[in-house]
Scaffold this motif. Structure first.
Motif, PDB file in Angstrom:
ATOM      1  N   TRP A  28     -12.939  -5.290  12.586  1.00  8.46           N
ATOM      2  CA  TRP A  28     -13.964  -5.112  11.562  1.00  8.46           C
ATOM      3  C   TRP A  28     -15.233  -5.926  11.787  1.00  8.46           C
ATOM      4  CZ3 TRP A  28     -13.409 -10.086   9.778  1.00  8.46           C
ATOM      5  CH2 TRP A  28     -12.125 -10.627   9.840  1.00  8.46           C
ATOM      6  N   TYR A  30      -7.492 -14.659  10.407  1.00  6.71           N
ATOM      7  CA  TYR A  30      -8.111 -13.849  11.457  1.00  6.71           C
ATOM      8  C   TYR A  30      -9.285 -14.587  12.094  1.00  6.71           C
ATOM      9  CZ  TYR A  30      -5.246 -10.072   9.653  1.00  6.71           C
ATOM     10  OH  TYR A  30      -4.180  -9.307   9.268  1.00  6.71           O
ATOM     11  N   HIS A  39      -7.166  -1.691  14.915  1.00  5.83           N
ATOM     12  CA  HIS A  39      -6.873  -3.110  14.696  1.00  5.83           C
ATOM     13  C   HIS A  39      -5.619  -3.465  15.489  1.00  5.83           C
ATOM     14  CE1 HIS A  39      -5.727  -6.805  12.682  1.00  5.83           C
ATOM     15  NE2 HIS A  39      -6.929  -6.848  12.151  1.00  5.83           N
ATOM     16  N   GLU A  49      -7.943   1.530  10.011  1.00 10.48           N
ATOM     17  CA  GLU A  49      -7.542   0.381  10.833  1.00 10.48           C
ATOM     18  C   GLU A  49      -6.786   0.773  12.105  1.00 10.48           C
ATOM     19  OE1 GLU A  49      -7.518  -3.363   8.390  1.00 10.48           O
ATOM     20  OE2 GLU A  49      -5.985  -2.204   7.353  1.00 10.48           O
ATOM     21  N   GLU A  70      -0.252 -12.972   7.689  1.00 11.84           N
ATOM     22  CA  GLU A  70      -0.843 -11.985   8.598  1.00 11.84           C
ATOM     23  C   GLU A  70      -1.668 -12.703   9.655  1.00 11.84           C
ATOM     24  OE1 GLU A  70      -3.380  -9.010   6.873  1.00 11.84           O
ATOM     25  OE2 GLU A  70      -2.073  -8.733   5.143  1.00 11.84           O
ATOM     26  N   PHE A  72       0.807  -1.243   0.000  1.00 12.96           N
ATOM     27  CA  PHE A  72       0.000   0.000   0.000  1.00 12.96           C
ATOM     28  C   PHE A  72       0.836   1.288   0.000  1.00 12.96           C
ATOM     29  CE2 PHE A  72      -2.624  -3.023   2.702  1.00 12.96           C
ATOM     30  CZ  PHE A  72      -3.458  -3.404   1.679  1.00 12.96           C
ATOM     31  N   ASP A  93      -3.648 -14.993   5.191  1.00 16.02           N
ATOM     32  CA  ASP A  93      -3.929 -14.090   6.308  1.00 16.02           C
ATOM     33  C   ASP A  93      -5.036 -14.700   7.159  1.00 16.02           C
ATOM     34  OD1 ASP A  93      -2.193 -12.539   4.873  1.00 16.02           O
ATOM     35  OD2 ASP A  93      -3.742 -11.197   4.081  1.00 16.02           O
ATOM     36  N   ASN A 100      -1.926  -7.327  -2.671  1.00 16.76           N
ATOM     37  CA  ASN A 100      -2.442  -7.702  -1.360  1.00 16.76           C
ATOM     38  C   ASN A 100      -3.837  -8.273  -1.485  1.00 16.76           C
ATOM     39  OD1 ASN A 100      -1.781  -7.450   1.651  1.00 16.76           O
ATOM     40  ND2 ASN A 100      -3.864  -6.678   1.553  1.00 16.76           N
ATOM     41  N   GLU A 101      -4.047  -9.439  -0.904  1.00 11.45           N
ATOM     42  CA  GLU A 101      -5.380 -10.067  -0.878  1.00 11.45           C
ATOM     43  C   GLU A 101      -6.126  -9.834  -2.189  1.00 11.45           C
ATOM     44  OE1 GLU A 101      -7.368  -9.097   2.830  1.00 11.45           O
ATOM     45  OE2 GLU A 101      -6.135 -10.566   3.848  1.00 11.45           O
ATOM     46  N   ASN A 106      -0.823 -12.940  -0.744  1.00 13.25           N
ATOM     47  CA  ASN A 106      -1.504 -13.412   0.471  1.00 13.25           C
ATOM     48  C   ASN A 106      -2.966 -13.775   0.220  1.00 13.25           C
ATOM     49  OD1 ASN A 106      -1.592 -10.613   0.040  1.00 13.25           O
ATOM     50  ND2 ASN A 106      -1.828 -10.115   2.196  1.00 13.25           N
ATOM     51  N   ARG A 114      -9.449   0.317  -1.422  1.00 11.90           N
ATOM     52  CA  ARG A 114      -8.297  -0.442  -1.930  1.00 11.90           C
ATOM     53  C   ARG A 114      -8.809  -1.697  -2.605  1.00 11.90           C
ATOM     54  NH1 ARG A 114      -5.870  -3.556   3.412  1.00 11.90           N
ATOM     55  NH2 ARG A 114      -7.886  -4.291   4.147  1.00 11.90           N
ATOM     56  N   PHE A 160      -0.454  -8.500  10.954  1.00 12.63           N
ATOM     57  CA  PHE A 160      -0.867  -7.190  10.534  1.00 12.63           C
ATOM     58  C   PHE A 160      -1.193  -6.487  11.831  1.00 12.63           C
ATOM     59  CE2 PHE A 160      -3.811  -3.820   9.948  1.00 12.63           C
ATOM     60  CZ  PHE A 160      -3.247  -3.120   8.920  1.00 12.63           C
TER      61      PHE A 160
HETATM   62  C1  GLA Z   1      -6.223  -7.987   5.716  1.00 12.19           C
HETATM   63  C2  GLA Z   1      -5.282  -7.043   4.979  1.00 12.19           C
HETATM   64  C3  GLA Z   1      -4.529  -6.127   5.880  1.00 12.19           C
HETATM   65  C4  GLA Z   1      -5.399  -5.621   6.998  1.00 12.19           C
HETATM   66  C5  GLA Z   1      -5.951  -6.784   7.760  1.00 12.19           C
HETATM   67  C6  GLA Z   1      -6.746  -6.333   8.963  1.00 12.19           C
HETATM   68  O1  GLA Z   1      -5.716  -9.217   5.955  1.00 12.19           O
HETATM   69  O2  GLA Z   1      -4.396  -7.716   4.140  1.00 12.19           O
HETATM   70  O3  GLA Z   1      -4.028  -5.063   5.108  1.00 12.19           O
HETATM   71  O4  GLA Z   1      -6.431  -4.864   6.472  1.00 12.19           O
HETATM   72  O5  GLA Z   1      -6.783  -7.515   6.905  1.00 12.19           O
HETATM   73  O6  GLA Z   1      -7.604  -7.277   9.432  1.00 12.19           O
END
Ligand code: GLA
Ligand code: ZN
Length: 671
Positions: A317, A274, A360, A357, A309, A44, A272, A148-149, A249, A110, A347
């Motif tokens: 979130w 979570y 976070h 964020e 991550e 980013f 990643d 990213n993602e 990722n 994004r 992250f």
């Molecule tokens: C994703 C994104 C990160 C961030 C995290 C927060 O995994 O890749 O940039 O936003 O979520 O949960």
């Protein structure tokens, strides 16, 4: 193992702090204190790296990479395409995604660029090349982190702009050759949907066509392909000046993108994670889902992956974002390693002061420096990983069981109008995986194209679609001695959602003739008895007939199909096949898989029964040697595992004879 060690660190976003050089000095000092050995840089950061079109400012990043190198901290180099700078969207509006309803995005957020746009590709490749030229050969650089993602844009991950429509039509022409073939494959003579010109084809959307599953599934395949192609374009750009491996990722059961396609251009899989720990007192469902995700990632390349991550404390979130309770950070980090990860990354390193964020969880909070619970727990994870590196190096999990988890099946199953509209593929796969997890039997989650050789048990819940070549692989697997399980609503359609006619493709293997599928409401719940216990048959009750010689293990108790088979076992070649005609519950699946594991002679690494909340995994070397066993307790209370034989704790050296005692949320690593 990348860089010769288990990586510990994560997303580092110093571009937010360039005006505060003292922050960077503190970061460096505290990274050492937290046992951080690697950070991901530049995700980013496009606006800081190229503040104006064609004007690159890389000195700040150079300085940071050099200073990190001086501290023996390795860097994962990211390409910045995950978020677009405003000069780009202002000058070239074509880079912005168009939604399924035809509305064009405004700038901001994004993960929302058009994957087809030639301008987006050109500008991305240009910054990527610049980064690679400058940093791609640095001694402490270990990996490229592409974008990213990918696809992860708060909902629909695809772009519906004119460029994408055109690319979709080209992709379809390539696939089907003629409109005639396409019309037949999609069954377009229904509702007069017959196309007579390629230009008539449009992506699915709420204002247009959503009723053709075949179109929707092909659109998802196309979008996966487009996104993968974009990713491969970026990899080619960074590779012009650098030999480093590349990853991107991935996310938790992300429906928008078939990772079996995207993986092809990648050297390393990363994701990643979570999980929603502490959402309920019983952590098992979350532990099961997380373990299954790890197993998807590992199985994509049958190799160690990276946990790219995770949060060291909470996410931000969801409606409720509980803190990780003491011990959970260590356990969830160890869980990743136990399932094949070679890293624990976060992250992010430091919470930003502002922006979306800012709350976070991060290693460093807004205040209190290293004097926080989170920081201490993170440092402990780092120290533990460092000590474990030697034992883990060169090992990975090599399960003898697999569960079929296939994106194309997922798409078709959930988009089709059928006996029920609330079929949830992931939930169903997880309910089966849970039975494996509870027994400590590891499973790879593989798609239908995967090679089945080497597995002793393969289970295929809700295997609605049979992709071409699949039935032959299953038939061979069973006739060679494998044990195969499937459920109701399996083997229904081919790859374009056309129903099989005449018979079920694997009728011979299962020894059945399926006839009808009932979708009873709760008022009509049915039952069957399995090994002396009565279990519910609900939601989906398939009515099948057993062929001569097929063993019926349970029959429906009620309704007009009372007496029809509910659980079926069939000997085929040297192996066995099971057909579960009805959906039941976790208790049934636990008992049923006992039968299956016995049949296949599969045991967990400890060779014993596990108490509730405990599971076990094993990582071994290429020849099955150097085995290390991870025993994890997901209960917030002590447990005891009996009948284990003798084990040595790889960390404390303690020897355990016959039983293991685990503290709340503890993970033991044994030899
Ligand atoms: C994703 C994104 C990160 C961030 C995290 C927060 O995994 O890749 O940039 O936003 O979520 O949960
Ligand atoms: Zn587009």
């Amino acid at each position: 193992m990348l860089g010769g060690r288990l990586l510990h660190g994560g997303d580092y976003n110093p571009d937010q702090w360039l005006a505060y050089p003292e922050v960077f000095e503190e970061d460096l000092r505290l990274m050492k204190e937290a046992n951080v050995n690697s950070v991901s840089l530049g995700i980013f950061a496009w606006a800081s790296l190229e503040p104006e079109e064609g004007r690159y400012e890389l000195d700040w990043l150079d300085h940071i990479i050099t200073r990190l190198g001086g501290e023996d901290i390795q860097v994962v180099l990211a390409t910045p395409s995950g978020a677009m700078p405003h000069w780009l969207t202002q000058k070239y509006p074509e880079v912005m995604q168009v939604q399924a309803d035809g509305k064009k995005n405004l700038p901001g957020k994004r993960h929302n660029f058009c994957y087809t746009s030639p301008v987006m590709r050109e500008k991305t490749a240009a910054i990527d090349r610049e980064l690679s030229r400058r940093f791609g050969k640095r001694k402490n650089a270990i990996l490229w982190h592409i974008s990213n993602e990918l696809g992860g844009n708060f909902g629909d991950s695809t772009c519906h702009c004119e460029l994408c429509q055109k690319a979709f039509r080209e992709w379809l022409k390539e696939k089907y050759g003629t409109l005639d073939n396409l019309n037949r494959a999609w069954w377009n003579h229904f509702w007069s949907h017959t196309y007579t010109d390629w230009e008539q084809i449009h992506s699915p959307g709420p204002l247009g066509e959503m009723t053709s599953t075949a179109l929707v599934v092909d659109w998802r395949r196309f979008s996966t392909n487009q996104i993968s192609d974009f990713c491969e374009m970026e990899i080619r750009a960074v590779r012009e000046e650098s030999d480093l491996p590349a990853t991107t990722n991935f996310m938790d059961f992300f429906k928008g993108l078939d990772y079996n396609r995207l993986k092809k251009g990648l050297d390393v899989i990363s994701w990643d994670s979570y999980p929603f720990w502490h959402e309920q007192r019983d952590e098992v469902p979350v532990a099961v889902r997380t373990a299954a995700n790890h197993s998807v990632m590992r199985a994509l390349k049958k190799a160690p992956f990276l946990l790219m991550e995770s949060t060291p404390s909470s996410i931000s979130w969801r409606n409720n974002n509980p803190l990780k309770r003491p011990g959970m950070h260590m356990l969830s980090s160890m869980q990743a390693i136990a399932h094949g990860s070679d890293s624990v990354q976060y992250f992010q390193w430091r919470k930003g002061r502002g922006g979306y964020e800012k709350f976070h969880g991060a290693v460093l909070d807004h205040k209190n420096g290293s004097n926080t619970r989170t920081f201490r727990e993170v440092s402990e994870v780092g120290a533990r990983l460092e000590a474990l590196s030697k034992n883990v190096e060169g090992t990975v999990n090599r399960p003898k069981a697999a569960i079929i988890f296939d994106w194309e099946n997922w798409w078709a199953l959930e988009d089709t109008q059928g006996p029920r509209l609330d079929l949830d593929y992931v939930e169903c796969v997880l309910s089966h995986y849970r039975a494996f997890w509870e027994k400590g039997i590891e499973a790879d989650l593989i798609n239908m194209d995967a090679d089945l050789t080497g597995y002793q048990v393969v289970s295929a819940p809700l295997n609605y679609m049979y992709k071409s070549g699949y039935e032959d692989r299953v038939r061979k697997f069973v006739s060679d001695g494998g044990v195969f399980v499937t459920t109701f609503f399996s083997g229904m359609v081919n790859e374009t959602d056309l129903c099989f006619t005449e018979h079920h493709p694997l009728e011979d293997v299962f020894g059945i003739v399926p006839e009808e599928i009932d979708a009873p409401t709760e008022d009509f719940e049915n039952y069957f008895v399995y090994e002396g216990t009565r279990y519910p048959a609900r939601k989906m009750c398939e009515i099948v007939h057993a062929k001569k010689g097929t063993e019926v293990l349970s029959v429906y108790e009620r309704d007009f199909y009372a007496g029809a088979p509910a659980v079926i076992q069939n000997a085929y070649g040297d192996g066995a096949a099971y057909y579960l005609a009805a959906e039941s519950d976790d208790l049934f699946l636990r008992t049923f898989y006992d039968t299956v594991f016995k049949k296949a002679d599969l045991k967990n690494a400890l060779g014993t029964e596990l108490p509730y909340g405990v599971t076990v995994t094993e990582r071994t070397g290429v020849d099955g040697d150097r085995g290390i066993v991870f025993v994890m307790n997901f209960r917030n209370e002590p447990v005891c595992v009996e009948g284990t034989g003798e084990w040595t704790d790889t960390e404390s050296g303690e020897v355990y004879k016959g039983k293991l005692e685990l503290e709340p949320f503890e993970c033991l690593v044994l030899k």
